[in-house]
Design a protein around this motif. Structure first.
Motif, PDB file in Angstrom:
ATOM      1  N   ILE A  93       3.219 -26.436  66.982  1.00  0.00           N
ATOM      2  CA  ILE A  93       3.474 -27.836  66.626  1.00  0.00           C
ATOM      3  C   ILE A  93       4.961 -28.156  66.777  1.00  0.00           C
ATOM      4  CG2 ILE A  93       1.509 -28.155  65.071  1.00  0.00           C
ATOM      5  CD1 ILE A  93       3.498 -27.652  62.728  1.00  0.00           C
ATOM      6  N   LEU A  94       5.222 -29.426  67.042  1.00  0.00           N
ATOM      7  CA  LEU A  94       6.594 -29.930  67.121  1.00  0.00           C
ATOM      8  C   LEU A  94       6.897 -30.650  65.813  1.00  0.00           C
ATOM      9  CD1 LEU A  94       9.212 -30.918  68.553  1.00  0.00           C
ATOM     10  CD2 LEU A  94       7.844 -32.776  69.534  1.00  0.00           C
ATOM     11  N   VAL A  95       7.963 -30.223  65.143  1.00  0.00           N
ATOM     12  CA  VAL A  95       8.360 -30.903  63.899  1.00  0.00           C
ATOM     13  C   VAL A  95       9.671 -31.636  64.166  1.00  0.00           C
ATOM     14  CG1 VAL A  95       8.861 -30.665  61.450  1.00  0.00           C
ATOM     15  CG2 VAL A  95       7.284 -29.060  62.553  1.00  0.00           C
ATOM     16  N   ASP A  96       9.595 -32.948  64.283  1.00  0.00           N
ATOM     17  CA  ASP A  96      10.813 -33.725  64.532  1.00  0.00           C
ATOM     18  C   ASP A  96      10.960 -34.852  63.514  1.00  0.00           C
ATOM     19  OD1 ASP A  96       8.786 -35.347  65.356  1.00  0.00           O
ATOM     20  OD2 ASP A  96       9.539 -35.668  67.391  1.00  0.00           O
ATOM     21  N   ASN A  97      10.101 -34.825  62.500  1.00  0.00           N
ATOM     22  CA  ASN A  97      10.118 -35.900  61.488  1.00  0.00           C
ATOM     23  C   ASN A  97      10.609 -35.412  60.132  1.00  0.00           C
ATOM     24  OD1 ASN A  97       7.981 -34.227  60.971  1.00  0.00           O
ATOM     25  ND2 ASN A  97       6.638 -35.853  60.210  1.00  0.00           N
ATOM     26  N   PHE A  98      11.315 -34.257  60.125  1.00  0.00           N
ATOM     27  CA  PHE A  98      11.706 -33.688  58.821  1.00  0.00           C
ATOM     28  C   PHE A  98      12.720 -34.569  58.099  1.00  0.00           C
ATOM     29  CE2 PHE A  98      14.350 -31.801  62.088  1.00  0.00           C
ATOM     30  CZ  PHE A  98      15.624 -31.935  61.585  1.00  0.00           C
ATOM     31  N   LYS A  99      13.393 -35.458  58.818  1.00  0.00           N
ATOM     32  CA  LYS A  99      14.318 -36.393  58.155  1.00  0.00           C
ATOM     33  C   LYS A  99      13.560 -37.313  57.207  1.00  0.00           C
ATOM     34  CE  LYS A  99      17.796 -36.647  61.816  1.00  0.00           C
ATOM     35  NZ  LYS A  99      16.982 -36.025  62.910  1.00  0.00           N
ATOM     36  N   ASP A 100      12.268 -37.490  57.482  1.00  0.00           N
ATOM     37  CA  ASP A 100      11.455 -38.368  56.638  1.00  0.00           C
ATOM     38  C   ASP A 100      10.814 -37.625  55.476  1.00  0.00           C
ATOM     39  OD1 ASP A 100      12.031 -40.248  58.585  1.00  0.00           O
ATOM     40  OD2 ASP A 100      10.223 -39.757  59.734  1.00  0.00           O
ATOM     41  N   PHE A 101      10.917 -36.291  55.443  1.00  0.00           N
ATOM     42  CA  PHE A 101      10.356 -35.530  54.322  1.00  0.00           C
ATOM     43  C   PHE A 101      11.083 -35.952  53.045  1.00  0.00           C
ATOM     44  CE2 PHE A 101       9.260 -31.385  56.897  1.00  0.00           C
ATOM     45  CZ  PHE A 101       8.334 -32.109  57.631  1.00  0.00           C
ATOM     46  N   GLU A 102      10.394 -35.875  51.915  1.00  0.00           N
ATOM     47  CA  GLU A 102      11.131 -36.135  50.674  1.00  0.00           C
ATOM     48  C   GLU A 102      12.117 -34.996  50.436  1.00  0.00           C
ATOM     49  OE1 GLU A 102       9.440 -35.381  46.829  1.00  0.00           O
ATOM     50  OE2 GLU A 102       7.433 -35.317  47.715  1.00  0.00           O
ATOM     51  N   GLN A 103      13.107 -35.267  49.606  1.00  0.00           N
ATOM     52  CA  GLN A 103      14.282 -34.396  49.504  1.00  0.00           C
ATOM     53  C   GLN A 103      13.944 -32.920  49.289  1.00  0.00           C
ATOM     54  OE1 GLN A 103      17.096 -35.652  46.477  1.00  0.00           O
ATOM     55  NE2 GLN A 103      18.290 -33.786  46.732  1.00  0.00           N
ATOM     56  N   ARG A 104      13.029 -32.647  48.364  1.00  0.00           N
ATOM     57  CA  ARG A 104      12.695 -31.258  48.042  1.00  0.00           C
ATOM     58  C   ARG A 104      12.014 -30.574  49.241  1.00  0.00           C
ATOM     59  NH1 ARG A 104      14.468 -27.375  44.642  1.00  0.00           N
ATOM     60  NH2 ARG A 104      12.982 -25.671  44.769  1.00  0.00           N
ATOM     61  N   ASP A 105      11.087 -31.281  49.884  1.00  0.00           N
ATOM     62  CA  ASP A 105      10.403 -30.736  51.058  1.00  0.00           C
ATOM     63  C   ASP A 105      11.395 -30.481  52.187  1.00  0.00           C
ATOM     64  OD1 ASP A 105       8.065 -30.936  49.669  1.00  0.00           O
ATOM     65  OD2 ASP A 105       7.185 -32.522  50.895  1.00  0.00           O
ATOM     66  N   ARG A 106      12.305 -31.410  52.348  1.00  0.00           N
ATOM     67  CA  ARG A 106      13.297 -31.269  53.409  1.00  0.00           C
ATOM     68  C   ARG A 106      14.180 -30.035  53.177  1.00  0.00           C
ATOM     69  NH1 ARG A 106      16.881 -35.786  56.391  1.00  0.00           N
ATOM     70  NH2 ARG A 106      18.351 -34.347  57.315  1.00  0.00           N
ATOM     71  N   ALA A 107      14.567 -29.826  51.897  1.00  0.00           N
ATOM     72  CA  ALA A 107      15.361 -28.635  51.568  1.00  0.00           C
ATOM     73  C   ALA A 107      14.555 -27.373  51.845  1.00  0.00           C
ATOM     74  CB  ALA A 107      15.794 -28.683  50.104  1.00  0.00           C
ATOM     75  N   ASN A 108      13.255 -27.386  51.455  1.00  0.00           N
ATOM     76  CA  ASN A 108      12.395 -26.231  51.741  1.00  0.00           C
ATOM     77  C   ASN A 108      12.368 -25.930  53.234  1.00  0.00           C
ATOM     78  OD1 ASN A 108      11.544 -25.687  49.131  1.00  0.00           O
ATOM     79  ND2 ASN A 108       9.765 -27.038  49.252  1.00  0.00           N
ATOM     80  N   PHE A 109      12.167 -26.966  54.013  1.00  0.00           N
ATOM     81  CA  PHE A 109      12.011 -26.804  55.464  1.00  0.00           C
ATOM     82  C   PHE A 109      13.289 -26.264  56.100  1.00  0.00           C
ATOM     83  CE2 PHE A 109      12.127 -28.582  59.823  1.00  0.00           C
ATOM     84  CZ  PHE A 109      10.959 -28.019  60.324  1.00  0.00           C
TER      85      PHE A 109
END
Lengths: 209, 209
Positions: free
Chosen positions: A3-19
């Motif tokens: 999979i291509l993940v290019d939308n991580f800027k839209d993750f909520e803050q905690r998810d984005r930190a996890n990623f």
């Protein structure tokens, strides 16, 4: 399936930190041992230590922005001496607990049931339960303007390790010392050696060491 | 038996490099994919990548002094775009071979039997055989005066990974993606998850996730 993940800027803050914290791969896992001028000890897990050079023997490490109290960083800047203690499987929960926010007069050693150990007349405490312990001296630091994290550079002074972990070529079998690794913010891993490989040269076949 | 090593300054150069390179613990292991303006591809192993921040999503990495040709670094400074490709067990020897000194018109992809892969109209090549591949854009660099190593800071643009490696909380199971780790200059290790632990708080017992 890839999979291509290019939308991580839209993750909520905690998810984005996890990623994003997982992307840099497996990380070093140490406990930083420090002490302030009043004798208050501090112990904190750090996963951003990296090799900077062998001669002089230098390590770098990143601290988060100094906008809230950062006891380890403050103690290093004040006292100039600190320890890095490799974490092993038997103290993984103790080490993780040290990441909780404690007051400056509460020692993470007590809070996490780890033992402060003073050796070789060194100012800062080592972690008795660690098998590979490094004494370091502060060299310089700078705040990285790009995101206000703080880069600290320090010099290796001396090291305690199990005698059987030091190989004949002076490399260290950190797996034999029980050292573990971390991915992301919360996932701990032991390791299994795959292979050691000879110095790579053009037109020469690699040898297993 | 625990030993004190404080004489490593007296080790001969190669032994000293072996020793000090092991002290920082387990390291990230990636292949840096770059291309110059003439279309020459370059691929090099790097073990000094570290997490710098999640918002913006930044990574740092250290390159050795720019006193001899450093094709990867030169290509990054010239083109501003590059890839980081996690190394897995099936390509560990190929990755190690990429550390040999090749001429600029020799592609390490060819020399190591790895496949350059262009995706999403990105300028730099990905490594087809890698399971976790990151596209990055150069942000800034500086030469660290302490030993002339070069710190490069870059922004994560997008990522390819196996769908089953992305957990519900958006952390990445890089072990499931096959990512391996390295210690010192030449020792490669696979990993085995020990535990994931809940966010640590004062006076609260840790939970296994």
């Amino acid at each position: 399936m890839e999979i291509l993940v290019d939308n991580f800027k839209d993750f909520e803050q905690r998810d984005r930190a996890n990623f994003v914290n997982c992307l840099s791969g497996f990380k070093s896992l140490c406990l930083v041992g420090t002490k302030d001028s009043h004798g208050n000890e501090n112990l904190a897990p750090i996963s951003s230590v990296f090799h900077l050079g062998a001669n002089p023997a230098l390590m770098g490490m990143i601290f988060r922005p100094h906008s809230t109290p950062r006891h380890s960083l403050e103690n290093i800047l004040e006292s100039k001496f600190f320890t890095l203690n490799h974490v092993n499987e038997s103290i993984v929960k103790n080490a993780h607990q040290c990441s909780a926010r404690y007051d400056k007069n509460e020692s993470e050693f007590d809070m996490s049931s780890l033992s402060a150990d003073y050796q070789n007349e060194f100012f800062a405490p080592f972690v008795k339960e660690s098998n590979l312990k490094i004494a370091l001296e502060y060299v310089e630091h700078q705040t990285l303007e790009v995101n206000n994290t703080v880069l600290v550079i320090a010099k290796v002074l001396f090291v305690y390790m199990p005698s059987e972990a030091l190989r004949e070529d002076k490399s260290v079998d950190i797996e034999k010392a029980g050292t573990i690794t971390v991915s992301g913010l919360d996932c701990y891993h032991s390791t299994q050696e795959i292979v050691r490989l000879s110095y790579a040269k053009k037109d020469k076949k690699l040898r297993e060491l």
